[in-house]
Design a protein around this motif. Structure first.
Motif, mmCIF file in Angstrom:
data_model
loop_
_atom_site.group_PDB
_atom_site.id
_atom_site.type_symbol
_atom_site.label_atom_id
_atom_site.label_comp_id
_atom_site.label_asym_id
_atom_site.label_seq_id
_atom_site.Cartn_x
_atom_site.Cartn_y
_atom_site.Cartn_z
ATOM 1 N N THR A 45 0.827 -1.207 0.000
ATOM 2 C CA THR A 45 0.000 0.000 0.000
ATOM 3 C C THR A 45 0.857 1.251 0.000
ATOM 4 O O THR A 45 0.594 2.207 -0.727
ATOM 5 C CB THR A 45 -0.942 -0.009 1.224
ATOM 6 O OG1 THR A 45 -1.778 -1.162 1.146
ATOM 7 C CG2 THR A 45 -1.796 1.230 1.272
ATOM 8 N N GLN A 85 -7.102 0.302 -0.895
ATOM 9 C CA GLN A 85 -7.365 -0.984 -0.247
ATOM 10 C C GLN A 85 -8.668 -0.937 0.542
ATOM 11 O O GLN A 85 -9.402 -1.904 0.609
ATOM 12 C CB GLN A 85 -6.194 -1.308 0.683
ATOM 13 C CG GLN A 85 -6.326 -2.641 1.379
ATOM 14 C CD GLN A 85 -5.047 -3.016 2.101
ATOM 15 O OE1 GLN A 85 -4.074 -2.258 2.104
ATOM 16 N NE2 GLN A 85 -5.042 -4.176 2.709
ATOM 17 N N ASP A 161 -5.387 -1.802 -5.219
ATOM 18 C CA ASP A 161 -4.732 -2.290 -4.010
ATOM 19 C C ASP A 161 -5.580 -3.393 -3.392
ATOM 20 O O ASP A 161 -6.649 -3.138 -2.840
ATOM 21 C CB ASP A 161 -4.536 -1.134 -3.025
ATOM 22 C CG ASP A 161 -3.524 -1.465 -1.934
ATOM 23 O OD1 ASP A 161 -2.994 -2.597 -1.940
ATOM 24 O OD2 ASP A 161 -3.266 -0.597 -1.078
ATOM 25 N N GLU A 162 -5.087 -4.591 -3.483
ATOM 26 C CA GLU A 162 -5.787 -5.779 -2.970
ATOM 27 C C GLU A 162 -7.270 -5.779 -3.360
ATOM 28 O O GLU A 162 -8.138 -5.753 -2.502
ATOM 29 C CB GLU A 162 -5.622 -5.876 -1.456
ATOM 30 C CG GLU A 162 -4.154 -5.997 -1.086
ATOM 31 C CD GLU A 162 -3.941 -6.472 0.354
ATOM 32 O OE1 GLU A 162 -4.860 -7.079 0.913
ATOM 33 O OE2 GLU A 162 -2.842 -6.254 0.867
HETATM 34 MG MG LIG Z 1 -2.060 -2.719 2.037
#
Ligand SMILES: [Mg+2]
Ligand SMILES: Nc1ncnc2c1ncn2[C@@H]1O[C@H](COP(=O)(O)OP(=O)(O)OP(=O)(O)O)[C@@H](O)[C@H]1O
Lengths: 321, 280
Positions: A45, A85, A161-162
């Motif tokens: 991140t 995220q 992000d993810e």
């Molecule tokens: Mg992260």
């Protein structure tokens, strides 16, 4: 330069004494999916936030689409999309309001903005939830609106992000489909993930990061090749025979066999695939019943284990999102 | 899989729709005013969806007006009616300044959320999310002011300055509140939690509003305190609001208020922006 969508050299960021990103060098070409794979706290991140101009690097350089993230931050911002995220839209607003807000901020007229919002909601299967507050969305719907929100103006490069953490397999597949769709239309995608199979499935190239450093980089195949020919996975009918099976396999394969998490299973790296058949025959001769066996390319799990000396999964899940 | 969820079993990704969406145009970038107003619109939408936010702008003013009028009216001015003529403009100032505090608390909560990352990653004039939030708050301040004035009228407050005086004083009040809000905005970026923002804000707020001429004539105070009251911008603001409501135009004092408003923005605005830009 110029040929890379992202290029970083010695990128660093610390928070107090935590070296979240400790010198990252990346070269991401235009088009396709670039995967950044790492466990919790690896610095994924933080890296993305620096690339999206949200954090100023302590040291090092980064160019995104040819623009410096510090000096030409604005140029970068107008060309990339970011899906953070955690909830990256306003949860108090409805889906359509969120998209309309972004459309207006990005220069669409009220009318065109509304059309754009409707198109996006349709494309992401959210038409029915358009007028519901985002906080009432399910996890999968939320992730889709997050991604849709990054596409209000089609970005040349999108950071995800993810994108699938916490999603059920179906929603996860859906997100993968969107990612593939975006790539087919020429968008470059940089995505982070903790899931090895996700990187394996989606990414053309993968950087494995741990403790803020890139510890390996390459295509999924290259990473696997650097680890060895693959592994033999065996599952026994009787778990109590595992110790004996370990001995038998080690004898024939001439490498140590390792017990798996499953009490009845074990696996061994193989250097020479020819020995596999012999080892299975030897097991049966020793009276050990095998219920399943598989000969696999090494999984990214194994890659991770080899590269870091610890398994990716060992790191405790910190955020139960 | 679980068929009872409300989520529509959205079919395979509609590829055509996705393709159409990705072939989108690239409209011209809007200017700072439009983006700020758009963020202001977001603030209004939030009020619409979470009307509980209006509790402070309705409760504070009602509480203050009633409490101070009846608690202190008799003691301080001989009668509540007389005191109300003196107090109400001051209460209007006090209530508004109190309400501005919430700006910081709300912003602190808001900024912690992921959506602010998105806002900060947009190619828009950087202060616009903050300016927009403050513009949205002007609506809250107006509601608060309207409540105080209505309640005052009901209780017997009679502004000699008439509607014009009242409206002018509210406008000035809004200008000052907008500018003062940058102080809270700054605090909300320095402090970690909404609670600490509330705590520190109160510590600033109490001396600021009480060590002024809102409640009592400063002539009754010791000399050194009068000195403090004299430089407190709230004193000047209260004087202006009182003057306008009662039909006079204290030009010098209005100048004072405008200058202190400009100073507040000039000092806290840039600090806020630096903090905002470097926010982790
Ligand atoms: Mg992260
Ligand atoms: N704002 C911050 N302040 C202090 N420490 C931070 C901050 N952001 C990140 N860190 C620390 O930096 C390290 C890297 O964090 P980062 O969020 O980049 O990891 P990650 O790879 O994204 O992990 P995850 O998979 O859990 O999302 C962690 O140790 C984290 O605690």
């Amino acid at each position: 330069m110029g040929t890379f969508a992202i290029e970083t050299r010695g990128l660093k960021k610390s928070f107090g004494t935590t070296h979240a990103v400790a010198g990252v060098d990346l070269a991401v070409s235009v088009g396709g999916v670039y995967g950044v794979l790492g466990p919790n706290g690896a610095g994924k991140t933080t890296t993305i936030r620096m690339l999206a101009t949200l954090l100023r690097p302590d040291a090092g350089e980064a160019q995104v689409l040819g623009y410096d993230v510090v000096r030409d931050a604005r140029a970068v911002r107008s060309r990339v999309g970011l899906t953070g995220q955690f909830a990256s839209v306003d949860e108090d607003l409805t889906g359509v309001e969120n998209l309309l807000l972004l459309a207006r901020l990005l220069g669409y007229s009220r009318r065109r903005g509304r059309e754009r919002a409707t198109d996006l909601l349709d494309a992401f299967g959210l038409a029915e939830a358009a007028d519901r507050q985002v906080k009432k969305y399910s996890g999968g719907m939320r992730r889709r609106i997050d991604i849709a929100a990054s596409l209000v103006v089609t970005p040349e490069l999108i950071f995800l992000d993810e994108p699938t953490t916490g999603l059920d397999p179906r929603s996860r597949n859906q997100v993968w489909e969107f990612v593939r769709g975006m790539v087919a239309e020429g968008t470059t995608v940089l995505l982070t993930t903790q899931y090895l199979d996700e990187a394996d499935q989606l990414a053309d190239r993968i950087a494995v990061i741990d403790h803020g450093k890139v510890i390996a980089e390459g295509s999924s195949g290259q990473l696997k090749a650097s680890v060895g020919a693959g592994s033999l996975h065996v599952r026994l009918r009787a778990p109590e025979q595992r110790a004996e099976a370990e001995r038998v396999l080690a004898g024939v394969l001439e490498v140590p066999a390792e017990p798996s998490a499953d009490p009845a299973a074990l696996s061994a790296r193989i250097s020479d695939p020819e020995r596999v058949a012999r080892s299975l025959a030897e097991l049966s001769r020793s009276g050990i019943d095998v219920t399943e066996f598989a000969l696999g390319q090494p999984s990214l799990d194994e890659v991770f284990l080899t590269l870091t000396g610890h398994a990716a999964e060992e790191t405790p899940e910190e955020d139960a999102a | 899989m679980n068929a009872t969820t409300a989520e529509p079993a959205s079919a395979p990704v509609p590829e055509d729709a996705l393709r159409r969406v990705l072939a989108g145009e690239r409209p011209a970038r809007p200017g700072p005013l439009l983006t700020s107003l758009t963020f202001g619109w977001r603030a209004l939408l939030k009020i619409k969806h979470v009307p509980e936010q209006l509790v402070d702008v309705t409760m504070f003013p009602i509480m203050f007006t009633l409490m101070f009028t009846y608690l202190f009216g008799g003691a301080l001015a001989g009668s509540t009616q007389e005191y109300l003529q003196f107090l109400l403009p001051g209460i209007l100032v006090q209530a508004n300044v109190m309400i501005t505090m919430n700006t910081g608390i709300t912003l602190n909560t808001d900024i912690q959320k992921g959506v602010f990352d998105r806002f900060r990653s947009l190619p828009v004039w950087r202060p616009s999310p903050l300016v927009g939030a403050l513009l949205g708050d002007l609506v809250r301040y107006s509601i608060g002011s309207a409540i105080v004035i209505m309640l005052g009228l009901v209780l017997g407050f009679r502004p000699e300055g008439g509607a014009v005086g009242v409206v002018l004083s509210v406008v000035l009040l809004l200008v000052f509140s907008f500018c003062l809000s940058w102080l809270w905005t700054m605090l909300s970026l320095i402090l970690r939690t909404p609670n600490s923002v509330a705590g520190v804000s109160l510590m600033v707020m109490f001396p600021l509003t009480f060590v002024s001429n809102i409640f009592v004539d400063p002539k009754t105070m010791p000399g050194w305190l009068q000195g403090v009251v004299e430089v407190n911008p709230i004193t000047h603001l209260a004087t202006v609001v009182r003057g306008l409501m009662h039909g006079s135009v204290p030009a010098g004092e209005i100048g004072w208020v405008l200058v202190s408003s400009a100073l507040l923005v000039a000092v806290f605005g840039p600090i806020t922006m630096v903090l905002y830009r470097n926010k982790k």
